[in-house]
Design a protein around this motif. Structure first.
Motif, PDB file in Angstrom:
ATOM      1  N   ALA A  80       0.795  -1.170   0.030  1.00 27.99           N
ATOM      2  CA  ALA A  80      -0.080  -0.203  -0.046  1.00 27.99           C
ATOM      3  C   ALA A  80       0.935   1.358   0.064  1.00 27.99           C
ATOM      4  CB  ALA A  80      -0.972   0.002   1.209  1.00 27.99           C
ATOM      5  N   LEU A  81       0.783   1.921  -0.945  1.00 26.32           N
ATOM      6  CA  LEU A  81       1.638   3.197  -1.113  1.00 26.32           C
ATOM      7  C   LEU A  81       0.763   4.338  -0.692  1.00 26.32           C
ATOM      8  CD1 LEU A  81       3.514   3.133  -4.689  1.00 26.32           C
ATOM      9  CD2 LEU A  81       4.333   2.853  -2.050  1.00 26.32           C
ATOM     10  N   THR A  82       1.499   5.232   0.093  1.00 29.07           N
ATOM     11  CA  THR A  82       1.032   6.596   0.843  1.00 29.07           C
ATOM     12  C   THR A  82       1.238   7.556  -0.498  1.00 29.07           C
ATOM     13  OG1 THR A  82       2.915   6.862   1.758  1.00 29.07           O
ATOM     14  CG2 THR A  82       1.253   6.190   2.998  1.00 29.07           C
ATOM     15  N   PRO A  83       0.322   8.592  -0.774  1.00 32.67           N
ATOM     16  CA  PRO A  83       0.218   9.560  -1.874  1.00 32.67           C
ATOM     17  C   PRO A  83       1.802   9.934  -2.144  1.00 32.67           C
ATOM     18  CG  PRO A  83      -1.664   9.593  -1.022  1.00 32.67           C
ATOM     19  CD  PRO A  83      -0.992   8.937  -0.031  1.00 32.67           C
ATOM     20  N   ASN A  84       2.561  10.183  -1.044  1.00 34.11           N
ATOM     21  CA  ASN A  84       3.525  11.068  -1.196  1.00 34.11           C
ATOM     22  C   ASN A  84       4.990   9.858  -1.698  1.00 34.11           C
ATOM     23  OD1 ASN A  84       3.620   9.621   1.248  1.00 34.11           O
ATOM     24  ND2 ASN A  84       5.461  10.693   1.906  1.00 34.11           N
ATOM     25  N   ARG A  85       4.662   8.901  -1.707  1.00 33.65           N
ATOM     26  CA  ARG A  85       5.913   7.966  -2.168  1.00 33.65           C
ATOM     27  C   ARG A  85       6.012   7.685  -3.593  1.00 33.65           C
ATOM     28  NH1 ARG A  85       9.269   5.798   1.271  1.00 33.65           N
ATOM     29  NH2 ARG A  85      10.437   5.935  -0.585  1.00 33.65           N
ATOM     30  N   ALA A  86       5.878   8.599  -4.554  1.00 33.98           N
ATOM     31  CA  ALA A  86       5.944   8.373  -5.943  1.00 33.98           C
ATOM     32  C   ALA A  86       6.974   7.699  -6.452  1.00 33.98           C
ATOM     33  CB  ALA A  86       5.904   9.685  -6.411  1.00 33.98           C
ATOM     34  N   ASP A  87       8.120   7.654  -5.836  1.00 28.55           N
ATOM     35  CA  ASP A  87       9.350   6.935  -5.991  1.00 28.55           C
ATOM     36  C   ASP A  87       9.180   5.498  -5.797  1.00 28.55           C
ATOM     37  OD1 ASP A  87       9.316   7.690  -3.313  1.00 28.55           O
ATOM     38  OD2 ASP A  87      11.171   6.646  -3.040  1.00 28.55           O
ATOM     39  N   CYS A  88       8.255   4.911  -5.156  1.00 31.44           N
ATOM     40  CA  CYS A  88       8.161   3.585  -4.788  1.00 31.44           C
ATOM     41  C   CYS A  88       7.050   3.094  -5.619  1.00 31.44           C
ATOM     42  CB  CYS A  88       7.871   3.454  -3.346  1.00 31.44           C
ATOM     43  SG  CYS A  88       9.480   3.450  -2.431  1.00 31.44           S
ATOM     44  N   ALA A  89       6.538   3.790  -6.513  1.00 32.09           N
ATOM     45  CA  ALA A  89       5.574   3.487  -7.643  1.00 32.09           C
ATOM     46  C   ALA A  89       6.385   2.865  -8.616  1.00 32.09           C
ATOM     47  CB  ALA A  89       4.477   4.388  -8.401  1.00 32.09           C
ATOM     48  N   GLY A  90       7.444   2.691  -8.472  1.00 33.83           N
ATOM     49  CA  GLY A  90       8.559   1.857  -9.311  1.00 33.83           C
ATOM     50  C   GLY A  90       9.425   0.959  -8.524  1.00 33.83           C
ATOM     51  N   ILE A  91       9.487  -0.553  -8.959  1.00 28.64           N
ATOM     52  CA  ILE A  91      10.111  -1.385  -8.229  1.00 28.64           C
ATOM     53  C   ILE A  91      11.589  -1.014  -7.734  1.00 28.64           C
ATOM     54  CG2 ILE A  91      10.892  -3.869  -8.287  1.00 28.64           C
ATOM     55  CD1 ILE A  91       8.502  -4.284 -10.329  1.00 28.64           C
ATOM     56  N   TYR A  92      12.264  -0.287  -8.669  1.00 26.51           N
ATOM     57  CA  TYR A  92      13.621   0.127  -8.353  1.00 26.51           C
ATOM     58  C   TYR A  92      13.645   1.100  -7.011  1.00 26.51           C
ATOM     59  CZ  TYR A  92      18.286   1.944  -9.198  1.00 26.51           C
ATOM     60  OH  TYR A  92      19.743   2.188  -8.880  1.00 26.51           O
ATOM     61  N   GLY A  93      12.809   1.860  -6.878  1.00 24.91           N
ATOM     62  CA  GLY A  93      12.650   2.667  -5.781  1.00 24.91           C
ATOM     63  C   GLY A  93      12.242   1.855  -4.468  1.00 24.91           C
ATOM     64  N   ILE A  94      11.525   0.872  -4.625  1.00 30.96           N
ATOM     65  CA  ILE A  94      11.293  -0.209  -3.599  1.00 30.96           C
ATOM     66  C   ILE A  94      12.677  -0.857  -3.028  1.00 30.96           C
ATOM     67  CG2 ILE A  94      10.185  -2.096  -2.664  1.00 30.96           C
ATOM     68  CD1 ILE A  94       7.675  -1.374  -4.569  1.00 30.96           C
ATOM     69  N   ALA A  95      13.484  -1.126  -4.253  1.00 31.31           N
ATOM     70  CA  ALA A  95      14.471  -1.885  -3.965  1.00 31.31           C
ATOM     71  C   ALA A  95      15.706  -0.995  -3.366  1.00 31.31           C
ATOM     72  CB  ALA A  95      15.294  -2.127  -5.226  1.00 31.31           C
TER      73      ALA A  95
ATOM     74  N   ALA B  45      -0.310   5.662 -15.841  1.00 30.97           N
ATOM     75  CA  ALA B  45       0.380   7.026 -16.036  1.00 30.97           C
ATOM     76  C   ALA B  45      -0.111   8.033 -15.235  1.00 30.97           C
ATOM     77  CB  ALA B  45       0.286   7.276 -17.359  1.00 30.97           C
ATOM     78  N   ARG B  46      -1.484   8.157 -14.977  1.00 29.92           N
ATOM     79  CA  ARG B  46      -1.870   9.141 -14.209  1.00 29.92           C
ATOM     80  C   ARG B  46      -1.356   8.868 -12.552  1.00 29.92           C
ATOM     81  NH1 ARG B  46      -8.200   9.979 -12.005  1.00 29.92           N
ATOM     82  NH2 ARG B  46      -7.509  11.138 -10.285  1.00 29.92           N
ATOM     83  N   TYR B  47      -1.736   7.761 -12.461  1.00 30.32           N
ATOM     84  CA  TYR B  47      -1.197   7.235 -11.115  1.00 30.32           C
ATOM     85  C   TYR B  47       0.119   7.763 -10.744  1.00 30.32           C
ATOM     86  CZ  TYR B  47      -0.379   4.260  -6.960  1.00 30.32           C
ATOM     87  OH  TYR B  47      -0.226   4.028  -5.787  1.00 30.32           O
ATOM     88  N   ARG B  48       1.240   7.693 -11.619  1.00 29.08           N
ATOM     89  CA  ARG B  48       2.623   8.168 -11.161  1.00 29.08           C
ATOM     90  C   ARG B  48       2.828   9.638 -11.389  1.00 29.08           C
ATOM     91  NH1 ARG B  48       1.664   3.254 -11.993  1.00 29.08           N
ATOM     92  NH2 ARG B  48       3.083   1.733 -10.900  1.00 29.08           N
ATOM     93  N   PHE B  49       2.212  10.241 -12.546  1.00 28.41           N
ATOM     94  CA  PHE B  49       2.336  11.776 -12.628  1.00 28.41           C
ATOM     95  C   PHE B  49       1.919  12.471 -11.815  1.00 28.41           C
ATOM     96  CE2 PHE B  49       3.466  10.705 -17.366  1.00 28.41           C
ATOM     97  CZ  PHE B  49       4.701  11.089 -17.486  1.00 28.41           C
ATOM     98  N   GLU B  50       0.559  12.134 -11.334  1.00 25.55           N
ATOM     99  CA  GLU B  50      -0.093  12.991 -10.469  1.00 25.55           C
ATOM    100  C   GLU B  50       0.604  13.036  -9.122  1.00 25.55           C
ATOM    101  OE1 GLU B  50      -4.200  11.855 -10.167  1.00 25.55           O
ATOM    102  OE2 GLU B  50      -3.712  10.208  -9.315  1.00 25.55           O
ATOM    103  N   ARG B  51       1.488  11.912  -8.703  1.00 24.58           N
ATOM    104  CA  ARG B  51       1.997  12.015  -7.722  1.00 24.58           C
ATOM    105  C   ARG B  51       3.306  12.677  -7.554  1.00 24.58           C
ATOM    106  NH1 ARG B  51      -1.641   8.349  -7.419  1.00 24.58           N
ATOM    107  NH2 ARG B  51      -2.417   7.530  -5.468  1.00 24.58           N
ATOM    108  N   GLY B  52       3.844  12.896  -8.935  1.00 21.78           N
ATOM    109  CA  GLY B  52       5.161  13.331  -9.105  1.00 21.78           C
ATOM    110  C   GLY B  52       6.101  12.611  -9.577  1.00 21.78           C
ATOM    111  N   ALA B  53       6.468  12.476 -10.797  1.00 17.35           N
ATOM    112  CA  ALA B  53       7.607  11.519 -11.747  1.00 17.35           C
ATOM    113  C   ALA B  53       8.757  12.307 -11.481  1.00 17.35           C
ATOM    114  CB  ALA B  53       7.221  11.110 -12.832  1.00 17.35           C
TER     115      ALA B  53
END
Length: 796
Positions: free
Chosen positions: A162-177, A356-364
């Protein structure tokens, strides 16, 4: 956000178990919601070989198969599949295993007199697809005993966080790693992105007219691609997280979106008409989107355009007119940065949900646009082939850098953990922060870090929130009341009204404009209380009264066969936009009868009237500590009450409550076909009780018996009964403990314009018995005061 364990390990070099990874993810703020381990679910099912398949002796469509298995020896299976044949390899389900597609657990049985043990399964029976025309037929390369999960690539656990809206970086697997590596669970593998060198010029032009919505747009042409199915490994990764493989180009964009939180797009270059322009919608344009829906665009959306018009909603969804298909040979690749607030607004207004919207609206990540294009290009060339042009960059990276002053001592001050300075620096650097003395610069992918508290939070979550010591509050603790005076009044009013049989409601704080006007709101208030974005055209004004909402609730109940409403609500009403214009009111209504009919008493039930509403209001006021029974009563209730059947409870100019029948004309306008009585209690106006200490005096029972005296006065017909009672009780407040009216008469023996009011007063002697002389003196005083205050004379 879903990802597989193997996908995570593409970026994280770790020997940690699945449980360790799961526990660490939750500990660092990336809460694990579910882990799906299909390898465990499909463990009983393995590869087996059909050594012999013969016709069933008693059934033309059944075959008796001799099946060689790894764990159960050679077994006999009766199978109805048309493709069951000697020498084939299939998936065997032993006795005792659960078949998900059939929702049954297997057991040994006889089919048409022939013993059958286990089952050879189809894809549909294993919930792998809808294919059920035959059993699964496997390549001969698979050894007997190979787990089915391994054959179909289902042995890779899927983790959902479950991602909080501020963690756009972890909307990618590399950020989780990256976060897991910072928490000490392995080493982050560096990205190896090699720029694609090309001598081919970019053959077109890209312009940005809406730089606020799209500060940067990067394009590249690739000529001569083959857009067939994507490789098996890529399809398996996408399928595992619930994405449907479409074609190589689309699958690559989806893969990088999930892998790097970097949305991308590919246009069929032959379908483009002229140059590409990034603009702003004027409203009313139509877009046939890739999700098979057609949208009429709102004003202010970021659009991608060519000479034909809008070909995509930037950062939200692409257009079908330039989509890639199996015939695509030349493509325009897109990597862009879109303003988060613009994407969020467009997605919400158009009702479009997309990755795409999910990630851009959180801040790519604004710094990863060109790198994302290079990664995109490399994968396209590797999988689809072709020849790439040079990169075309329109606009530039938006300003994102900010420096935060930070003192390591603040960590202990804020969260109570004494983390050494060197460890704090180590954590921050591992998360990508730049540390120079007391100045810290967050990385480009962390658009949510703005202050020293944010930095402290990063340190705390990597150290572990479970490391925060549990300490008792030190020093003497003096508890303070959690209940405010108004909050206490609201609670007591609810309890009192419930005790009187009213059912509490929670209605909308909005109503229709015509109802607001009918219930006391003037034009200025209507203008101030009208909502700019109402949830319904029938709820476009903040309510000036709770009564209309309760009346509508009673009408809905009546229409469904539940007559006789008794409803209440305690909540805010609005007279304007200023804080002082908001009041807390306890309101209620009654309709129908006051009680159920009963065979033993035909008079048990009667229609409710204003006295029921008055009694409700007085009960709630007294529960809140206000002198409800002793309050003054006036006839100046608001105009939405019946003018002759309503009243106001007040203390001087302070209005405590209003009550009475709702005006018939208002009920008619609302379509209500039955009478309604109601009340409104202004809880804000209840005077605060004077503090007289915390102790109450003990109950004192008088030893002497009370007695009553009856009086009948002739008064003007306009004199209120309440005024008469107040005058009578004022004769001696110590001795007269109660007074009530038991008869009102107009007619023969009473002159026109007058009425006879009979009342009874209760006299409680104090200390000694009252003599006849004392009673006569008290009676004379009652008569005198009534005459002075009401003009009434004792009836002969």
């Amino acid at each position: 956000m879903k990802f597989t364990l193997s996908w995570l390990k593409r970026h994280l070099d770790t020997d940690a178990s699945l449980k360790e990874i799961s526990d660490t993810l939750t500990a660092i703020g990336l809460e694990v919601e579910e882990i799906t381990d299909q390898g465990r679910d499909f463990a009983p099912f393995t590869v087996a070989k059909v050594e012999k398949a013969e016709k069933h002796p008693d059934a033309d469509k059944l075959r008796v198969c001799t099946v060689k298995t790894a764990d159960h020896g050679t077994v006999q299976v009766v199978c109805g599949a048309p493709n069951a044949k000697t020498g084939m390899k299939a998936i065997f389900a032993p006795d005792g295993s659960y078949i998900p597609g059939l929702d049954v657990t297997l057991k040994a049985t006889k089919i048409r007199g022939v013993e059958s043990n286990g089952m050879l399964v189809s894809e549909k029976e294993m919930c792998l697809s809808d294919e059920h025309n035959g059993i699964i037929e496997l390549d001969d390369k698979y050894e007997i005993g190979t787990p089915m999960a391994e054959v179909f690539g289902l042995d890779d656990p899927v983790i959902e966080i479950a991602l909080t809206p501020n963690r756009a970086d972890c909307a990618g697997i590399y950020g989780i790693a990256r976060d897991l590596a910072a928490a000490g669970l392995g080493t982050l593998k560096p990205l190896d992105i090699k720029p694609v060198k090309s001598a081919r010029e970019f053959p077109a032009k890209i312009t940005i007219d809406d730089k606020d919505g799209c500060p940067m747009f990067v394009g590249r042409y690739v000529k001569g691609v083959k857009n067939g199915p994507s490789p098996e490994w890529l399809q398996k990764q996408l399928k595992a997280i619930g994405l449907r493989p479409i074609s190589a180009l689309v699958d690559i964009t989806n893969f990088i979106t999930m892998d790097q939180a970097r949305p991308l797009h590919a246009y069929d270059a032959k379908k483009l008409q002229g140059d590409v322009r990034v603009g702003t919608s004027k409203g009313g344009e139509e877009l046939e989107a890739l999700n098979d829906k057609t949208y009429e665009l709102v004003e202010g959306a970021v659009t991608i355009n060519d000479d034909s018009g809008v070909i995509g909603l930037g950062g939200v969804v692409g257009g079908a007119s330039t989509g890639c298909d199996e015939n695509t040979e030349n493509v325009l690749l897109e990597a862009a940065y879109f303003a988060p607030e613009r994407i969020a607004r467009t997605g919400r207004d158009q009702g479009v949900e997309s990755d795409a919207r999910y990630r851009f609206e959180r801040g790519a990540d604004p710094e990863f646009v060109v790198a994302g294009m290079e990664l995109f290009t490399n994968m396209v060339l590797e999988i689809c082939g072709g020849e790439a042009s040079e990169v075309f960059v329109a606009g530039g990276v938006p300003e994102w850098k900010r420096t935060i002053e930070y003192d390591p001592a603040y960590c202990k001050q804020l969260i109570g953990i004494d983390v050494p300075k060197d460890r704090q620096i180590e954590i921050l650097k591992s998360l990508g922060f730049e540390v120079k003395a007391s100045k810290i610069t967050p990385p480009s992918w962390r658009g949510d870090v703005f202050g020293k508290a944010d930095i402290t939070e990063e340190i705390a979550r990597i150290v572990g929130f479970d490391k925060i010591p549990a300490l008792s509050v030190e020093g003497p603790v003096i508890p303070t009341p959690a209940d405010t005076i108004l909050g206490s009044a609201m609670r007591k009013a609810r309890a009192a009204l419930a005790a009187r049989g009213l059912h509490e409601c929670v209605t909308w704080s909005f109503l229709a404009k015509d109802q607001a006007q009918a219930f006391g709101a003037n034009d200025n208030q209507i203008a101030a209380l009208t909502l700019q974005n109402p949830i319904s055209s029938e709820m476009d004004v903040m309510r000036p009264s709770i009564l209309p909402n309760l009346i509508e609730a009673a009408e809905r109940n009546e229409a469904r066969g539940f007559a006789g409403a008794a409803l209440c609500e305690v909540g805010p009403v609005y007279g304007g936009v200023k804080p002082d214009d908001q009041r807390i009111v306890a309101a209620g209504i009654r309709s129908g009868s006051n009680a159920a009919r009963h065979w033993a008493d035909e008079n048990a039930a009667r229609s409710v009237d204003l006295y029921d509403a008055k009694a409700d209001a007085i009960a709630a006021l007294e529960a809140c500590g206000a002198p409800g029974a002793n309050a003054q009563i006036s006839a100046d209730a608001p105009e939405y009450y019946h003018p002759g059947r309503s009243g106001v409870l007040r203390l001087g100019k302070n209005v405590l409550a209003t009550f009475g029948e709702i005006h018939p004309s208002i009920l008619d306008e609302m379509g209500i076909k039955f009478p309604v009585v109601g009340f409104e209690i202004m809880l804000d106006n209840i005077p605060q009780a004077k503090k007289k200490g915390t102790e109450k005096s003990m109950l004192k029972l008088e030893p002497l018996q009370p007695l009553t005296r009856d009086f009948a006065f002739l008064v003007d017909e306009n004199v209120s009964a309440n005024d008469l009672l107040r005058a009578a009780t004022a004769a001696d407040k110590a001795l007269i403990t109660d007074a009530s009216i038991f008869d009102i008469y107009q007619g023969k023996g009473v002159e026109d314009g007058e009425k006879s009011v009979a009342l009874s007063i209760t006299i409680q002697p104090k200390g000694e018995s009252l003599t006849d002389k004392d009673l006569e003196a008290l009676s004379e005083k009652v008569t005198t005061l009534v005459m002075e205050k009401t003009g009434g004379v004792l009836r002969g």
